[in-house]
Write an enzyme that holds these catalytic residues in place. Structure first.
Site, PDB file in Angstrom:
ATOM      1  N   ASP A 132       6.059 -94.866  31.582  1.00 13.81           N
ATOM      2  CA  ASP A 132       5.048 -95.083  32.607  1.00 13.81           C
ATOM      3  C   ASP A 132       5.779 -95.144  33.942  1.00 13.81           C
ATOM      4  OD1 ASP A 132       3.157 -96.001  34.398  1.00 13.81           O
ATOM      5  OD2 ASP A 132       2.354 -97.544  33.077  1.00 13.81           O
TER       6      ASP A 132
ATOM      7  N   GLN B 266       7.092 -92.836  39.308  1.00 13.25           N
ATOM      8  CA  GLN B 266       5.969 -92.140  39.929  1.00 13.25           C
ATOM      9  C   GLN B 266       5.694 -92.752  41.285  1.00 13.25           C
ATOM     10  OE1 GLN B 266       2.235 -92.041  37.741  1.00 13.25           O
ATOM     11  NE2 GLN B 266       1.099 -91.745  39.655  1.00 13.25           N
TER      12      GLN B 266
ATOM     13  N   HIS C  85      -5.237 -93.964  33.448  1.00 14.29           N
ATOM     14  CA  HIS C  85      -3.814 -93.709  33.653  1.00 14.29           C
ATOM     15  C   HIS C  85      -3.200 -93.059  32.424  1.00 14.29           C
ATOM     16  CE1 HIS C  85       0.108 -94.226  35.464  1.00 14.29           C
ATOM     17  NE2 HIS C  85       0.549 -94.893  34.409  1.00 14.29           N
TER      18      HIS C  85
END
Length: 225
Positions: free
Chosen positions: A176, A83, A161
């Protein structure tokens, strides 16, 4: 300056509309998980192919690590991308859930086109494709202004998150996109099913959050509608 998007609300209705636009199979939908006792888990339709966990970012939750990966993991790890867009963890969670859920995407859909574009690329190269994808950004922006919560500014600091929990190669994995180490392994899967296998992982985060109530868990599971 790194690109930033508006956060995606932790709301199954919002996620379903967003994911349907990208090509989520009609056989699957996102559902609230109301608790982690067996009686409450039974409300989630089966099969469950992914779980999205929203949790507060604290030093303790940031310190949570997985277990040593099995020697065979390199060829059997789940689909994963880094990300690089701020506040995009909700979209990354949806991507990780759909692209790792068996049968969760429609043939020829955006999801499958993205999978094809990312074939053979590492997590960083996949991140560049996602960051530069105008169609995905447009879909994300449309979804981010839906729901019941007040829409924050793009530059707002968000201390919550999303991660995705999925099963691959006989194991449970935490995805993640912020972690440069890639998917975190949390032990072997069992015949109890993914949903129940995820509960010990979720409780690691809950125990590390010092009593915070800012948690949400959403299952990608069978669509009964």
């Amino acid at each position: 300056m790194p690109k930033r998007w508006l956060p995606l609300e932790a709301n199954p209705e919002v996620m379903n509309a967003f994911a349907r636009h990208l090509g989520l199979s009609d056989d699957f939908a996102f559902h609230d998980i109301y608790g982690f006792d067996d009686e409450l888990l039974d409300f989630v339709p089966q099969p469950c192919v992914a779980v999205l966990l929203l949790f507060p970012i604290t030093p303790a939750t940031e310190a949570i690590e997985g277990e040593p990966k099995p020697e065979t993991s390199s060829s059997g790890e789940p689909w994963f991308a880094r990300q690089t867009v701020g506040n995009a963890c909700g979209t990354m969670g949806v991507l990780h859930a759909a692209l790792n859920g068996a049968g969760a995407t429609k043939p020829g859909s955006y999801f499958e086109q993205l999978r094809a574009r990312c074939e053979g690329l590492d997590a960083d190269a996949r991140a560049k494709i996602i960051e530069s994808d105008d169609a995905l950004e447009t879909a994300h922006v449309g979804a981010s202004v839906e729901g019941q919560s007040e829409v924050p500014r793009e530059d707002a600091e968000v201390d919550l998150h999303f991660v995705a929990l999925v099963e691959a190669n006989g194991g449970i994995w935490e995805l993640d996109g912020r972690k440069p180490t890639g998917p975190a392994y949390h032990g072997p899967s069992s015949d109890k099913g993914l949903l129940r296998d995820c509960v010990p992982v979720i409780k690691k985060f809950m125990n590390a959050a010092n009593g915070s109530i800012h948690f949400n868990a959403i299952a990608l599971a069978a669509n009964l509608g």
